[in-house]
Enzyme design. Structure first.
Site, PDB file in Angstrom:
ATOM      1  N   GLY A   9       0.984  -0.733   0.315  1.00  0.00           N
ATOM      2  CA  GLY A   9       0.140  -0.002   0.309  1.00  0.00           C
ATOM      3  C   GLY A   9       0.557   1.428  -0.043  1.00  0.00           C
ATOM      4  N   ALA A  10       1.991   1.058   0.057  1.00  0.00           N
ATOM      5  CA  ALA A  10       3.110   2.147   0.173  1.00  0.00           C
ATOM      6  C   ALA A  10       3.854   2.792  -1.424  1.00  0.00           C
ATOM      7  CB  ALA A  10       3.655   2.610   0.751  1.00  0.00           C
ATOM      8  N   ILE A  13       0.666   1.800  -7.193  1.00  0.00           N
ATOM      9  CA  ILE A  13      -1.112   1.388  -7.194  1.00  0.00           C
ATOM     10  C   ILE A  13      -1.715   1.715  -6.045  1.00  0.00           C
ATOM     11  CG2 ILE A  13      -3.017   0.270  -8.274  1.00  0.00           C
ATOM     12  CD1 ILE A  13      -0.662  -0.723 -10.310  1.00  0.00           C
ATOM     13  N   THR A 125      -1.101  -9.298 -13.589  1.00  0.00           N
ATOM     14  CA  THR A 125      -1.187  -8.164 -14.751  1.00  0.00           C
ATOM     15  C   THR A 125      -1.292  -8.863 -16.057  1.00  0.00           C
ATOM     16  OG1 THR A 125       0.801  -7.106 -16.206  1.00  0.00           O
ATOM     17  CG2 THR A 125       1.622  -8.542 -14.614  1.00  0.00           C
ATOM     18  N   ASP A 126      -1.520  -7.701 -17.356  1.00  0.00           N
ATOM     19  CA  ASP A 126      -1.327  -8.183 -19.235  1.00  0.00           C
ATOM     20  C   ASP A 126       0.245  -8.513 -19.266  1.00  0.00           C
ATOM     21  OD1 ASP A 126      -0.265  -5.557 -19.697  1.00  0.00           O
ATOM     22  OD2 ASP A 126      -1.321  -5.368 -20.392  1.00  0.00           O
ATOM     23  N   GLU A 127       1.045  -8.286 -18.753  1.00  0.00           N
ATOM     24  CA  GLU A 127       1.970  -9.040 -18.785  1.00  0.00           C
ATOM     25  C   GLU A 127       2.223 -10.316 -19.213  1.00  0.00           C
ATOM     26  OE1 GLU A 127       5.854  -6.839 -18.302  1.00  0.00           O
ATOM     27  OE2 GLU A 127       4.628  -4.529 -17.800  1.00  0.00           O
ATOM     28  N   TYR A 149       9.389 -10.999 -13.856  1.00  0.00           N
ATOM     29  CA  TYR A 149       8.919 -10.393 -13.557  1.00  0.00           C
ATOM     30  C   TYR A 149       7.980 -10.722 -13.782  1.00  0.00           C
ATOM     31  CZ  TYR A 149       4.380  -6.879 -13.707  1.00  0.00           C
ATOM     32  OH  TYR A 149       3.855  -6.337 -12.853  1.00  0.00           O
ATOM     33  N   LYS A 153       4.806 -13.058 -11.815  1.00  0.00           N
ATOM     34  CA  LYS A 153       3.436 -12.602 -12.092  1.00  0.00           C
ATOM     35  C   LYS A 153       2.910 -13.606 -12.066  1.00  0.00           C
ATOM     36  CE  LYS A 153       1.970  -9.138 -10.961  1.00  0.00           C
ATOM     37  NZ  LYS A 153       1.594  -8.980  -8.968  1.00  0.00           N
ATOM     38  N   ARG A 213       1.927   0.421 -25.686  1.00  0.00           N
ATOM     39  CA  ARG A 213       1.207   0.287 -24.217  1.00  0.00           C
ATOM     40  C   ARG A 213       0.070   0.434 -24.282  1.00  0.00           C
ATOM     41  NH1 ARG A 213       4.736  -3.010 -24.834  1.00  0.00           N
ATOM     42  NH2 ARG A 213       6.657  -3.785 -22.843  1.00  0.00           N
ATOM     43  N   ASN A 248       5.694   4.046 -27.784  1.00  0.00           N
ATOM     44  CA  ASN A 248       6.510   5.552 -26.788  1.00  0.00           C
ATOM     45  C   ASN A 248       6.320   6.323 -27.136  1.00  0.00           C
ATOM     46  OD1 ASN A 248       5.916   2.468 -24.900  1.00  0.00           O
ATOM     47  ND2 ASN A 248       7.895   1.382 -25.588  1.00  0.00           N
TER      48      ASN A 248
HETATM   49  P1  NAD Z   1       5.013  -0.041  -7.282  1.00  0.00           P
HETATM   50  O1  NAD Z   1       6.432  -0.868  -7.060  1.00  0.00           O
HETATM   51  O2  NAD Z   1       5.307   1.295  -7.001  1.00  0.00           O
HETATM   52  O3  NAD Z   1       4.848  -1.034  -5.523  1.00  0.00           O
HETATM   53  C1  NAD Z   1       5.167  -1.917  -5.139  1.00  0.00           C
HETATM   54  C2  NAD Z   1       5.000  -2.049  -3.435  1.00  0.00           C
HETATM   55  O4  NAD Z   1       5.058  -3.069  -2.880  1.00  0.00           O
HETATM   56  C3  NAD Z   1       5.617  -1.497  -2.539  1.00  0.00           C
HETATM   57  O5  NAD Z   1       5.176  -0.602  -1.698  1.00  0.00           O
HETATM   58  C4  NAD Z   1       7.134  -2.205  -2.089  1.00  0.00           C
HETATM   59  O6  NAD Z   1       7.292  -1.495  -0.933  1.00  0.00           O
HETATM   60  C5  NAD Z   1       6.013  -3.183  -1.284  1.00  0.00           C
HETATM   61  N1  NAD Z   1       6.483  -4.268  -0.889  1.00  0.00           N
HETATM   62  C6  NAD Z   1       7.738  -4.699  -2.162  1.00  0.00           C
HETATM   63  N2  NAD Z   1       7.994  -6.216  -1.631  1.00  0.00           N
HETATM   64  C7  NAD Z   1       7.058  -6.464  -0.729  1.00  0.00           C
HETATM   65  C8  NAD Z   1       7.015  -7.386   0.656  1.00  0.00           C
HETATM   66  N3  NAD Z   1       7.887  -8.616   0.340  1.00  0.00           N
HETATM   67  N4  NAD Z   1       6.256  -7.473   1.378  1.00  0.00           N
HETATM   68  C9  NAD Z   1       5.381  -6.130   1.420  1.00  0.00           C
HETATM   69  N5  NAD Z   1       5.406  -5.071   0.628  1.00  0.00           N
HETATM   70  C10 NAD Z   1       6.148  -5.404  -0.984  1.00  0.00           C
HETATM   71  O7  NAD Z   1       4.187  -1.359  -7.362  1.00  0.00           O
HETATM   72  P2  NAD Z   1       2.777  -1.145  -8.603  1.00  0.00           P
HETATM   73  O8  NAD Z   1       3.161  -0.253  -9.716  1.00  0.00           O
HETATM   74  O9  NAD Z   1       2.418  -0.278  -7.438  1.00  0.00           O
HETATM   75  O10 NAD Z   1       2.361  -2.336  -8.733  1.00  0.00           O
HETATM   76  C11 NAD Z   1       1.581  -2.400  -8.020  1.00  0.00           C
HETATM   77  C12 NAD Z   1       1.047  -4.177  -8.309  1.00  0.00           C
HETATM   78  O11 NAD Z   1       0.082  -4.198  -9.346  1.00  0.00           O
HETATM   79  C13 NAD Z   1       2.037  -5.288  -8.948  1.00  0.00           C
HETATM   80  O12 NAD Z   1       1.543  -6.315  -7.972  1.00  0.00           O
HETATM   81  C14 NAD Z   1       1.882  -5.090 -10.133  1.00  0.00           C
HETATM   82  O13 NAD Z   1       2.465  -6.209 -10.446  1.00  0.00           O
HETATM   83  C15 NAD Z   1       0.966  -5.220 -10.164  1.00  0.00           C
HETATM   84  N6  NAD Z   1       0.854  -3.805 -11.639  1.00  0.00           N
HETATM   85  C16 NAD Z   1       1.336  -2.860 -12.460  1.00  0.00           C
HETATM   86  C17 NAD Z   1       0.917  -2.663 -13.400  1.00  0.00           C
HETATM   87  C18 NAD Z   1       1.616  -0.619 -13.594  1.00  0.00           C
HETATM   88  O14 NAD Z   1       0.598  -0.022 -14.578  1.00  0.00           O
HETATM   89  N7  NAD Z   1       1.814  -0.385 -12.461  1.00  0.00           N
HETATM   90  C19 NAD Z   1       0.020  -2.593 -13.586  1.00  0.00           C
HETATM   91  C20 NAD Z   1      -0.920  -3.556 -13.904  1.00  0.00           C
HETATM   92  C21 NAD Z   1      -0.628  -4.581 -12.363  1.00  0.00           C
HETATM   93  O1  TDX Z   2      13.816   4.153 -19.716  1.00  0.00           O
HETATM   94  C1  TDX Z   2      12.837   3.681 -20.335  1.00  0.00           C
HETATM   95  N1  TDX Z   2      12.424   3.383 -21.668  1.00  0.00           N
HETATM   96  C2  TDX Z   2      11.637   2.901 -22.748  1.00  0.00           C
HETATM   97  O2  TDX Z   2      11.432   3.040 -23.910  1.00  0.00           O
HETATM   98  C3  TDX Z   2      11.622   2.784 -19.316  1.00  0.00           C
HETATM   99  C4  TDX Z   2      11.816   2.904 -18.539  1.00  0.00           C
HETATM  100  C5  TDX Z   2      10.924   1.917 -20.414  1.00  0.00           C
HETATM  101  N2  TDX Z   2      10.090   2.429 -21.765  1.00  0.00           N
HETATM  102  C6  TDX Z   2       9.509   1.057 -22.307  1.00  0.00           C
HETATM  103  C7  TDX Z   2       9.638  -0.009 -21.910  1.00  0.00           C
HETATM  104  C8  TDX Z   2       8.082  -0.200 -22.529  1.00  0.00           C
HETATM  105  O3  TDX Z   2       7.875  -0.747 -23.664  1.00  0.00           O
HETATM  106  O4  TDX Z   2       8.710   1.884 -21.828  1.00  0.00           O
HETATM  107  C9  TDX Z   2       7.213   0.697 -21.765  1.00  0.00           C
HETATM  108  C10 TDX Z   2       7.006   0.824 -20.431  1.00  0.00           C
HETATM  109  O5  TDX Z   2       7.981   0.390 -19.790  1.00  0.00           O
HETATM  110  P1  TDX Z   2       7.658   0.764 -17.985  1.00  0.00           P
HETATM  111  O6  TDX Z   2       6.910   1.882 -18.174  1.00  0.00           O
HETATM  112  O7  TDX Z   2       9.006   0.060 -17.478  1.00  0.00           O
HETATM  113  O8  TDX Z   2       6.310  -0.699 -18.817  1.00  0.00           O
HETATM  114  P2  TDX Z   2       6.008  -2.735 -18.748  1.00  0.00           P
HETATM  115  O9  TDX Z   2       7.311  -2.761 -18.499  1.00  0.00           O
HETATM  116  O10 TDX Z   2       5.374  -1.905 -19.591  1.00  0.00           O
HETATM  117  O11 TDX Z   2       5.965  -2.550 -17.592  1.00  0.00           O
HETATM  118  C11 TDX Z   2       4.620  -1.816 -16.781  1.00  0.00           C
HETATM  119  O12 TDX Z   2       3.039  -1.794 -16.740  1.00  0.00           O
HETATM  120  C12 TDX Z   2       2.276  -3.299 -16.434  1.00  0.00           C
HETATM  121  C13 TDX Z   2       4.735  -2.481 -15.072  1.00  0.00           C
HETATM  122  O13 TDX Z   2       6.069  -1.690 -14.644  1.00  0.00           O
HETATM  123  C14 TDX Z   2       4.467  -3.383 -14.895  1.00  0.00           C
HETATM  124  O14 TDX Z   2       4.630  -3.294 -12.999  1.00  0.00           O
HETATM  125  C15 TDX Z   2       3.176  -4.272 -14.704  1.00  0.00           C
HETATM  126  O15 TDX Z   2       2.811  -5.221 -14.261  1.00  0.00           O
END
Ligand code: NAD
Ligand code: TDX
Length: 335
Positions: A9-10, A13, A125-127, A149, A153, A213, A248
């Site tokens: 939660g810190a 998302i 995640t969609d990944e 990663y 997941k 994306r 991108n």
């Molecule tokens: P983030 O990296 O910003 O946050 C992850 C949080 O988890 C951090 O606060 C970290 O301290 C905590 N954490 C990591 N390891 C831990 C552990 N062992 N125990 C307790 N806490 C721990 O990530 P986000 O972008 O907020 O993503 C949150 C979730 O959503 C993830 O599961 C990610 O896979 C999923 N997700 C993210 C995206 C995206 O675009 N960011 C898209 C789809 C799904």
């Molecule tokens: O410096 C960069 N240059 C660049 O071209 C970075 C950091 C990324 N990219 C590209 C890679 C990807 O095609 O941009 C796109 C997005 O990259 P990220 O922000 O690293 O996201 P992505 O790899 O798509 O994954 C994200 O979406 C799905 C989240 O990080 C994941 O946690 C989530 O599951």
């Protein structure tokens, strides 16, 4: 009154989701935030809610059963956001991804099985589907994750499903597309490029910049999760997305245009290993239940860029010190 256990939660998302819960329920829900505070966890994201009596922060690891067990016992609803979330880091050092994303999810599922919960939402995640050139993935499509990663997941995603089939645990699995919004760690594409541009630093575009994306505003993602807690069917997977697919390079151009910065900040760099070309999810299943995103891409992107303009202190701290050193060592270029 329901008790939510929000893990991670810190982070980006998770903290947006906690704000969302406060706005929706005020003091009518208990919220426990369990977070290990890795580099990505930031309690500054929650300063404005931390003094509420119905909120509690617990610093701890989801891999630690002695921490997880009593918290899950208290909870009605568990939302597992906690994960290592950055693809590039998983390529360099997968260990923590395997531990947290798979074993941590396992610890939470075990505790939920033992104590019983009303709902367990595994944030996948969609990944997990891997890349798709044409069309969009449906929830029933095969999983072909391509990074450590996304493979981690996918492991947690299917493990959560197995707890529904085997133990009747009321599990819901969400597979959301790329999120953008406030409080995203400046290692991800949008916050990295916005903050670099604000500092007149170059924007490192991987490969030809034509990877696609599907972008969703983080508040819409939070809303979809909460919708599924109440209206989703147990044992089901739901794709979440907004259908806003962009290359991108288009995102890069949009950021430069909004900030009135020159094209010369674009810097094409070596491609990410195993770089997925395109993500796209079919969201007909959640739409049929009655949910759709409510934010427009143009407006929410502007609001997001503006948030980073207005919160320089927030990201400047993160981009200095330890992270700066990590970035230099990992990417072989200056942040
Ligand atoms: P983030 O990296 O910003 O946050 C992850 C949080 O988890 C951090 O606060 C970290 O301290 C905590 N954490 C990591 N390891 C831990 C552990 N062992 N125990 C307790 N806490 C721990 O990530 P986000 O972008 O907020 O993503 C949150 C979730 O959503 C993830 O599961 C990610 O896979 C999923 N997700 C993210 C995206 C995206 O675009 N960011 C898209 C789809 C799904
Ligand atoms: O410096 C960069 N240059 C660049 O071209 C970075 C950091 C990324 N990219 C590209 C890679 C990807 O095609 O941009 C796109 C997005 O990259 P990220 O922000 O690293 O996201 P992505 O790899 O798509 O994954 C994200 O979406 C799905 C989240 O990080 C994941 O946690 C989530 O599951």
């Amino acid at each position: 009154m329901k008790t939510y256990l929000v893990t991670g939660g810190a982070g980006f998302i998770g903290s947006n989701y906690i704000h969302y819960l406060f706005e929706k329920y005020g003091s009518a829900a208990n919220i426990i935030n369990l977070d290990k505070l890795t580099y990505a966890g930031n309690l500054e994201n929650l300063r404005d809610v931390e003094s509420n009596n119905n909120y509690r922060f617990v610093k701890g690891d989801i891999c630690d059963a002695s921490v997880v067990d009593p918290l899950v016992r208290e909870a009605d609803i568990v939302i597992n956001f906690a994960a290592e979330s950055h693809v590039d880091r998983s390529i360099g050092a997968p260990d923590d991804f395997i531990k947290t994303d798979i074993y941590g999810a396992f610890m939470l599922l075990e505790a939920a099985r033992k104590h019983g919960v009303e709902k367990f939402v595994q944030i996948s995640t969609d990944e997990v589907y891997g890349s798709i050139i044409d069309g969009s993935f449906k929830e029933t499509d095969v999983l072909e994750p391509s990074s450590p990663y996304s493979a981690s997941k996918a492991g947690a995603d299917r493990l959560a499903y197995s707890y529904f089939v085997t133990y009747d645990l009321p599990v819901i699995i969400t597979r959301c597309s790329n999120n953008y919004g406030p409080c995203q760690y400046p290692e991800k594409l949008i916050p990295l490029f916005v903050t670099n541009a604000l500092e007149d630093k170059s924007l490192p575009i991987y490969g030809d910049g034509k990877n696609v994306r599907d972008w969703i505003y983080v508040r819409d993602h939070c809303d979809a999760i909460e919708f599924l807690v109440h209206h989703g069917d147990d044992g089901q997977v739901y794709n979440i997305g907004a259908g806003e697919e962009r290359m991108n390079i288009e995102i890069t151009d949009l950021i430069l245009k909004y900030l009135k910065k020159p094209d010369s900040l674009k810097m094409y760099v070596q491609d990410r290993l195993g770089h997925d070309r395109r993500y796209s999810v079919d969201t007909a299943k959640i739409a049929a239940l009655g949910w759709q995103p409510s934010h427009s891409f143009e407006q929410a992107m502007q609001d997001t860029i503006q948030w980073y303009i207005d919160h320089k202190k927030w990201w400047a701290r993160l981009k200095s010190g330890e992270y700066k050193e990590y970035y230099k060592a990992h990417y072989k270029r200056e942040l």
